[in-house]
Design a protein around this motif. Structure first.
Motif, PDB file in Angstrom:
ATOM      1  N   GLY A  16       8.457 -16.746  -9.600  1.00 31.20           N
ATOM      2  CA  GLY A  16       7.201 -16.971 -10.289  1.00 31.20           C
ATOM      3  C   GLY A  16       7.019 -16.086 -11.505  1.00 31.20           C
ATOM      4  O   GLY A  16       6.370 -16.478 -12.474  1.00 31.20           O
ATOM      5  N   LYS A  17       7.598 -14.900 -11.462  1.00 31.43           N
ATOM      6  CA  LYS A  17       7.441 -13.981 -12.591  1.00 31.43           C
ATOM      7  C   LYS A  17       8.250 -14.397 -13.817  1.00 31.43           C
ATOM      8  O   LYS A  17       7.892 -14.056 -14.941  1.00 31.43           O
ATOM      9  CB  LYS A  17       7.864 -12.571 -12.165  1.00 31.43           C
ATOM     10  CG  LYS A  17       6.878 -11.885 -11.246  1.00 31.43           C
ATOM     11  CD  LYS A  17       5.550 -11.655 -11.940  1.00 31.43           C
ATOM     12  CE  LYS A  17       4.556 -10.947 -11.050  1.00 31.43           C
ATOM     13  NZ  LYS A  17       3.257 -10.702 -11.735  1.00 31.43           N
ATOM     14  N   THR A  18       9.341 -15.114 -13.625  1.00 33.85           N
ATOM     15  CA  THR A  18      10.221 -15.415 -14.761  1.00 33.85           C
ATOM     16  C   THR A  18      10.350 -16.903 -15.067  1.00 33.85           C
ATOM     17  O   THR A  18      10.963 -17.260 -16.072  1.00 33.85           O
ATOM     18  CB  THR A  18      11.635 -14.850 -14.509  1.00 33.85           C
ATOM     19  OG1 THR A  18      12.147 -15.373 -13.278  1.00 33.85           O
ATOM     20  CG2 THR A  18      11.614 -13.336 -14.457  1.00 33.85           C
ATOM     21  N   ALA A  19       9.796 -17.777 -14.227  1.00 34.59           N
ATOM     22  CA  ALA A  19       9.975 -19.213 -14.477  1.00 34.59           C
ATOM     23  C   ALA A  19       8.701 -20.029 -14.304  1.00 34.59           C
ATOM     24  O   ALA A  19       8.340 -20.795 -15.185  1.00 34.59           O
ATOM     25  CB  ALA A  19      11.067 -19.781 -13.566  1.00 34.59           C
ATOM     26  N   ILE A  20       8.003 -19.878 -13.178  1.00 33.98           N
ATOM     27  CA  ILE A  20       6.877 -20.762 -12.884  1.00 33.98           C
ATOM     28  C   ILE A  20       5.660 -19.949 -12.461  1.00 33.98           C
ATOM     29  O   ILE A  20       5.430 -19.725 -11.268  1.00 33.98           O
ATOM     30  CB  ILE A  20       7.226 -21.775 -11.765  1.00 33.98           C
ATOM     31  CG1 ILE A  20       8.569 -22.437 -12.028  1.00 33.98           C
ATOM     32  CG2 ILE A  20       6.133 -22.828 -11.650  1.00 33.98           C
ATOM     33  CD1 ILE A  20       9.053 -23.305 -10.902  1.00 33.98           C
ATOM     34  N   PRO A  21       4.855 -19.475 -13.417  1.00 30.44           N
ATOM     35  CA  PRO A  21       3.610 -18.800 -13.039  1.00 30.44           C
ATOM     36  C   PRO A  21       2.764 -19.724 -12.172  1.00 30.44           C
ATOM     37  O   PRO A  21       2.587 -20.885 -12.481  1.00 30.44           O
ATOM     38  CB  PRO A  21       2.939 -18.529 -14.389  1.00 30.44           C
ATOM     39  CG  PRO A  21       4.056 -18.530 -15.371  1.00 30.44           C
ATOM     40  CD  PRO A  21       5.035 -19.547 -14.866  1.00 30.44           C
ATOM     41  N   GLY A  22       2.239 -19.214 -11.105  1.00 28.00           N
ATOM     42  CA  GLY A  22       1.497 -20.050 -10.158  1.00 28.00           C
ATOM     43  C   GLY A  22       2.242 -20.166  -8.845  1.00 28.00           C
ATOM     44  O   GLY A  22       1.630 -20.234  -7.785  1.00 28.00           O
ATOM     45  N   VAL A  53       0.263 -16.592  -0.093  1.00 25.34           N
ATOM     46  CA  VAL A  53      -0.047 -17.373   1.104  1.00 25.34           C
ATOM     47  C   VAL A  53       0.836 -16.926   2.267  1.00 25.34           C
ATOM     48  O   VAL A  53       0.351 -16.690   3.386  1.00 25.34           O
ATOM     49  CB  VAL A  53       0.156 -18.875   0.833  1.00 25.34           C
ATOM     50  CG1 VAL A  53       0.078 -19.675   2.134  1.00 25.34           C
ATOM     51  CG2 VAL A  53      -0.871 -19.384  -0.160  1.00 25.34           C
ATOM     52  N   LEU A  54       2.140 -16.804   2.027  1.00 19.84           N
ATOM     53  CA  LEU A  54       3.071 -16.440   3.094  1.00 19.84           C
ATOM     54  C   LEU A  54       2.812 -15.024   3.606  1.00 19.84           C
ATOM     55  O   LEU A  54       2.844 -14.773   4.818  1.00 19.84           O
ATOM     56  CB  LEU A  54       4.511 -16.562   2.592  1.00 19.84           C
ATOM     57  CG  LEU A  54       4.986 -17.990   2.288  1.00 19.84           C
ATOM     58  CD1 LEU A  54       6.373 -17.968   1.669  1.00 19.84           C
ATOM     59  CD2 LEU A  54       4.985 -18.838   3.561  1.00 19.84           C
ATOM     60  N   PHE A  55       2.564 -14.084   2.705  1.00 19.24           N
ATOM     61  CA  PHE A  55       2.277 -12.717   3.132  1.00 19.24           C
ATOM     62  C   PHE A  55       1.005 -12.658   3.960  1.00 19.24           C
ATOM     63  O   PHE A  55       0.931 -11.957   4.974  1.00 19.24           O
ATOM     64  CB  PHE A  55       2.167 -11.802   1.904  1.00 19.24           C
ATOM     65  CG  PHE A  55       3.402 -10.988   1.656  1.00 19.24           C
ATOM     66  CD1 PHE A  55       3.397  -9.615   1.807  1.00 19.24           C
ATOM     67  CD2 PHE A  55       4.578 -11.608   1.284  1.00 19.24           C
ATOM     68  CE1 PHE A  55       4.536  -8.861   1.586  1.00 19.24           C
ATOM     69  CE2 PHE A  55       5.730 -10.876   1.050  1.00 19.24           C
ATOM     70  CZ  PHE A  55       5.713  -9.489   1.197  1.00 19.24           C
ATOM     71  N   ALA A  56      -0.030 -13.383   3.515  1.00 21.43           N
ATOM     72  CA  ALA A  56      -1.294 -13.374   4.234  1.00 21.43           C
ATOM     73  C   ALA A  56      -1.176 -14.052   5.599  1.00 21.43           C
ATOM     74  O   ALA A  56      -1.958 -13.765   6.502  1.00 21.43           O
ATOM     75  CB  ALA A  56      -2.375 -14.055   3.405  1.00 21.43           C
ATOM     76  N   PRO A 108      -3.082 -18.118 -10.830  1.00 22.14           N
ATOM     77  CA  PRO A 108      -3.620 -19.467 -11.062  1.00 22.14           C
ATOM     78  C   PRO A 108      -4.722 -19.502 -12.114  1.00 22.14           C
ATOM     79  O   PRO A 108      -4.805 -20.453 -12.896  1.00 22.14           O
ATOM     80  CB  PRO A 108      -4.164 -19.864  -9.675  1.00 22.14           C
ATOM     81  CG  PRO A 108      -3.350 -19.074  -8.721  1.00 22.14           C
ATOM     82  CD  PRO A 108      -3.104 -17.764  -9.403  1.00 22.14           C
ATOM     83  N   VAL A 109      -5.573 -18.475 -12.152  1.00 21.55           N
ATOM     84  CA  VAL A 109      -6.641 -18.448 -13.144  1.00 21.55           C
ATOM     85  C   VAL A 109      -6.053 -18.377 -14.550  1.00 21.55           C
ATOM     86  O   VAL A 109      -6.436 -19.136 -15.449  1.00 21.55           O
ATOM     87  CB  VAL A 109      -7.586 -17.255 -12.908  1.00 21.55           C
ATOM     88  CG1 VAL A 109      -8.655 -17.199 -13.992  1.00 21.55           C
ATOM     89  CG2 VAL A 109      -8.240 -17.350 -11.540  1.00 21.55           C
ATOM     90  N   ILE A 153      -3.201 -25.738  -7.229  1.00 24.74           N
ATOM     91  CA  ILE A 153      -3.989 -26.470  -6.232  1.00 24.74           C
ATOM     92  C   ILE A 153      -3.619 -26.022  -4.820  1.00 24.74           C
ATOM     93  O   ILE A 153      -4.493 -25.810  -3.965  1.00 24.74           O
ATOM     94  CB  ILE A 153      -3.779 -27.985  -6.398  1.00 24.74           C
ATOM     95  CG1 ILE A 153      -4.403 -28.468  -7.714  1.00 24.74           C
ATOM     96  CG2 ILE A 153      -4.391 -28.747  -5.221  1.00 24.74           C
ATOM     97  CD1 ILE A 153      -4.102 -29.914  -8.048  1.00 24.74           C
ATOM     98  N   VAL A 154      -2.317 -25.844  -4.570  1.00 24.68           N
ATOM     99  CA  VAL A 154      -1.865 -25.382  -3.251  1.00 24.68           C
ATOM    100  C   VAL A 154      -2.485 -24.029  -2.938  1.00 24.68           C
ATOM    101  O   VAL A 154      -3.017 -23.799  -1.832  1.00 24.68           O
ATOM    102  CB  VAL A 154      -0.329 -25.269  -3.213  1.00 24.68           C
ATOM    103  CG1 VAL A 154       0.134 -24.545  -1.957  1.00 24.68           C
ATOM    104  CG2 VAL A 154       0.295 -26.659  -3.277  1.00 24.68           C
ATOM    105  N   GLY A 155      -2.449 -23.116  -3.905  1.00 23.77           N
ATOM    106  CA  GLY A 155      -3.033 -21.797  -3.670  1.00 23.77           C
ATOM    107  C   GLY A 155      -4.531 -21.851  -3.457  1.00 23.77           C
ATOM    108  O   GLY A 155      -5.070 -21.145  -2.598  1.00 23.77           O
ATOM    109  N   ALA A 156      -5.205 -22.689  -4.222  1.00 25.66           N
ATOM    110  CA  ALA A 156      -6.660 -22.801  -4.090  1.00 25.66           C
ATOM    111  C   ALA A 156      -7.060 -23.354  -2.729  1.00 25.66           C
ATOM    112  O   ALA A 156      -7.998 -22.875  -2.087  1.00 25.66           O
ATOM    113  CB  ALA A 156      -7.218 -23.685  -5.206  1.00 25.66           C
TER     114      ALA A 156
END
Length: 243
Positions: free
Chosen positions: A22-28, A35-38, A151-152, A235-238
């Motif tokens: 996510g840091k280098t290719a797909i923000p979000g 989600v997985l950590f939580a 996401p924001v 959307i998945v995160g939200a």
């Protein structure tokens, strides 16, 4: 905490890989890591553990995209982000975690709806001080409370129709700075325990692997596919934060 079940460790390892990606290719996509950590760790503990892994990913994002940042955007957002961080810290220290997360989920879904509506109705990019202030405050608040600022900011960059490279470069600097600012706040309320530090030390190499894979993917990704992936993952995160 270190004596987690094998399945729990597998989920944490997957989250670390996705965090780097996510840091280098797909923000979000980093929201999936949250989600997985939580799902495996207590909410407040997961926030602290995930933050340190995100900082590892930030290093690779800066190495790759530091020259593509749009600094006027960062400077314009800075005051609102600081305000959001302070409010988010107060919520994290005193408010009920479940209520805060649901509020963030509702905010994200509303922002997605507004962004898609604007893109459909008007071909011009969104802009102005009010737009920047709104997104900046929400980004500071959500990143402090649940590491969900990605996401924001993704919605902000989509609303302003930012290109992939500038999107990644500006995001890299934004989160590198914000994540470092968050460290003393979370340390002040005792979230960086020895168990968290040891666990992150074990998982950090997987963040590096994910970041390197992401660098290769980003070079080949069309703008339209990039935008769609960001929207879907947001959307998945939200939805996760909401329910």
């Amino acid at each position: 905490m270190i004596d987690l079940a094998p399945l729990a460790w597998a989920l944490l390892a997957l989250a670390a890989l996705i965090a780097g990606l996510g840091k280098t290719a797909i923000p979000g996509s980093a929201t999936v890591s949250v989600v997985l950590f939580a799902a495996v760790l207590p909410a407040r503990t997961s926030t602290a553990a995930m933050l340190l892994l995100f900082i590892v990913g930030d290093v690779f994002a800066l190495i790759a995209y530091r020259r593509h940042a749009h600094w006027p955007t960062l400077l314009r957002l800075a005051p609102a982000v600081v305000a959001g961080l302070v409010v988010g810290f107060l919520f994290l220290a005193y408010a009920d975690d479940a209520i805060v997360r649901r509020a963030i989920g509702i905010i994200l879904l509303l922002m997605i709806a507004v962004t898609l509506w604007r893109r459909h109705r008007d071909s011009r990019p969104a802009g102005g001080m009010l737009v920047g202030a709104s997104y900046g405050t929400l980004a500071g608040f959500t990143t402090m409370v649940a590491n969900a600022g990605g996401p924001v900011m993704s919605m902000y960059f989509l609303a302003t129709r930012t290109t992939v490279q500038v999107f990644l470069g500006t995001s890299a600097w934004f989160f590198a700075i914000v994540n470092l600012v968050k460290v003393p706040f979370l340390a002040g309320i005792g979230l960086f325990t020895p168990e968290v530090l040891v666990m992150d030390l074990l998982l950090a190499p997987l963040v590096v692997v994910g970041a390197l894979v992401g660098l290769r993917l980003a070079k080949r990704m069309p703008q339209q596919l990039f935008d769609r992936l960001v929207i879907v993952l947001t959307i998945v995160g939200a939805v996760y934060l909401l329910f």
